[in-house]
Design an enzyme around this catalytic site. Structure first.
Site, short mmCIF file in Angstrom:
data_model
loop_
_atom_site.label_atom_id
_atom_site.label_comp_id
_atom_site.label_asym_id
_atom_site.label_seq_id
_atom_site.Cartn_x
_atom_site.Cartn_y
_atom_site.Cartn_z
N SER A 1 8.92 1.73 -3.64
CA SER A 1 9.00 3.10 -3.14
C SER A 1 9.14 4.11 -4.28
CB SER A 1 10.20 3.26 -2.20
OG SER A 1 10.06 2.42 -1.08
N SER B 1 17.44 -1.53 -3.62
CA SER B 1 18.65 -2.36 -3.44
C SER B 1 18.81 -3.29 -4.63
CB SER B 1 18.53 -3.18 -2.16
OG SER B 1 18.34 -2.37 -1.03
N GLU C 1 7.33 4.19 11.61
CA GLU C 1 6.04 4.83 11.88
C GLU C 1 4.89 4.05 11.25
OE1 GLU C 1 9.32 7.63 12.33
OE2 GLU C 1 8.72 6.31 10.70
N GLU D 1 8.66 -9.88 3.52
CA GLU D 1 9.86 -9.06 3.65
C GLU D 1 10.18 -8.78 5.11
OE1 GLU D 1 11.61 -4.83 1.96
OE2 GLU D 1 9.46 -5.05 2.26
#
Length: 407
Positions: free
Chosen positions: A129, A161, A377, A244
């Protein structure tokens, strides 16, 4: 690396295969006392014996065995209290990096990374990201420029994370800015201790900094740490993301595991909190939770036949929706009692355990479930187009047709 040379029965003879695995586990536990062997040494020996990921190849923690027999191997280890993993700490390695390295990594990379990744000697994080890309992985702007036998990487990643404890990261960067955005990406393993890697905490609504932002400034990555071909990063990343979503949304669990169990116990033990309206909501989310649990079990059984598919997106959506609905119901049950918050001290936890925290924490933290691991989404689009085969939405990137992207 030591591995057994004894031949296993063919997969078609499942009874013989299972019996042989039972014998291997029995012999291993006889030779390695789980109560007296150092935990790390125990896990290393288990990997070398092929009893880690049993469906992985021999020499890489497995025995080329059917994935469906993994629970049969794990059960005896659990029964004797054998050393195990901290999934919260090394979940990215086990659930995402490991399967990706197996599918796309070189033989040298598999030998170098899979064993310490499985034993927990290495903690991995995920540098996907970016602040300017949102949920559009193909829009990442982090650049990797070839420099001899290395790549020089510059950019910023966010919502990472375990970055503050990780030794390695899986990284997607743009290596060809002239190519269409899905085609110009390359996938790397990034040494988190390399010069130019800076990790900063991101404090969340919970008061803690479980996530991080990572700045990459002229970070040098050897070409030997590139996973897959140059420009094939989108394909490799899809392997990571499919694994994931299965890892997040389809974990094995008994009935009333997780937050639904907390709320069900609250309902049973605190009759003064009950109202007719809340009873209807509890029954609804309890049924949804049980349906999601059974769907997850079916997904794991299907996974035994091959690689995860896009169906994992559905499990991830259900996980996020349920956690938010259940945590909201818990607050409504507790009323003004839910206003108490345990603490607001800045911490950087390595793991997240909803079960041992307050109702307020669970409510706030569950909000992130619909963002992490793929936003709801985006996952709905994946289900619509890649599972149900519905017409694709028009996209701004008209230079490439969505139907032509690698699956």
């Amino acid at each position: 690396m030591a591995t057994s040379s004894a031949p296993l029965p063919t997969e078609s003879d499942r009874t013989g295969f299972a019996d042989e695995l039972d014998e291997r586990v029995r012999q291993f536990l006889t030779e390695h006392d789980p109560t007296s062997t150092d935990p790390l040494r125990f896990l290393q020996a288990r990997f070398d014996a092929g009893l880690a990921w049993i469906h992985f190849p021999r020499g890489l923690g497995g025995l080329d065995a059917p994935r469906s027999l993994q629970p049969r191997v794990d059960a005896p280890f659990d029964q004797v209290g054998a050393p195990t993993h901290d999934l919260g700490r090394i979940g990215v390695g086990l659930g995402m990096a490991g399967p990706t390295i197996l599918s796309h990594g070189s033989a040298e990379q598999q030998q170098r990374w899979l064993r310490p990744l499985w034993t927990g000697e290495q903690v991995w994080c995920q540098l996907f990201s970016e602040p300017g890309a949102g949920s559009d992985l193909a829009a990442v702007s982090t650049r990797a420029v070839r420099d001899g036998e290395s790549w020089i990487v510059d950019g910023q990643k966010v919502w990472t994370s375990m970055a503050h404890e990780a030794s390695w990261a899986i990284l997607v960067a743009r290596t060809d800015p002239s190519a269409t955005k899905h085609r110009g990406l390359t996938y790397f393993a990034c040494d988190m201790t390399a010069p130019g890697v800076e990790v900063r905490p991101l404090r969340q609504a919970t008061g803690e900094a479980e996530f991080n932002e990572v700045f990459l400034t002229s970070v040098r990555i050897p070409d030997s740490d590139r996973i897959g071909e140059t420009g094939a990063g989108w394909n490799v990343a899809m392997t990571t993301l499919k694994n994931e979503r299965v890892f997040i949304g389809s974990g094995a669990a008994p009935r009333e595991d997780g937050m639904i169990g907390i709320v069900a116990d609250l309902w049973r033990t605190r009759p003064e909190l009950r109202t007719a309206g809340l009873a209807e909501r509890l029954v609804t989310v309890w049924i949804d939770a049980e349906a999601a649990r059974l769907a997850g079990e079916r997904a794991r059984q299907a996974l035994a036949t091959g690689q995860p598919g896009n169906e994992g997106a559905g499990a991830k959506i259900a996980f996020a929706r349920l956690n938010q609905a259940v945590s909201s119901l818990e607050l409504d049950l507790l009323g003004e009692q839910a206003l108490h918050y345990e603490q607001w001290t800045m911490r950087r936890p390595a793991t997240v355990d909803f079960r041992v925290r307050s109702a307020g924490y669970r409510f706030l933290r569950a909000k992130g479930n619909s963002i992490e691991g793929g936003t709801t989404e985006i996952l709905r689009n994946i289900i619509a187009e890649r599972v149900l085969g519905l017409p694709a939405e028009p996209r701004n990137d008209t230079s490439v047709a969505w139907k032509d992207l690698p699956r």
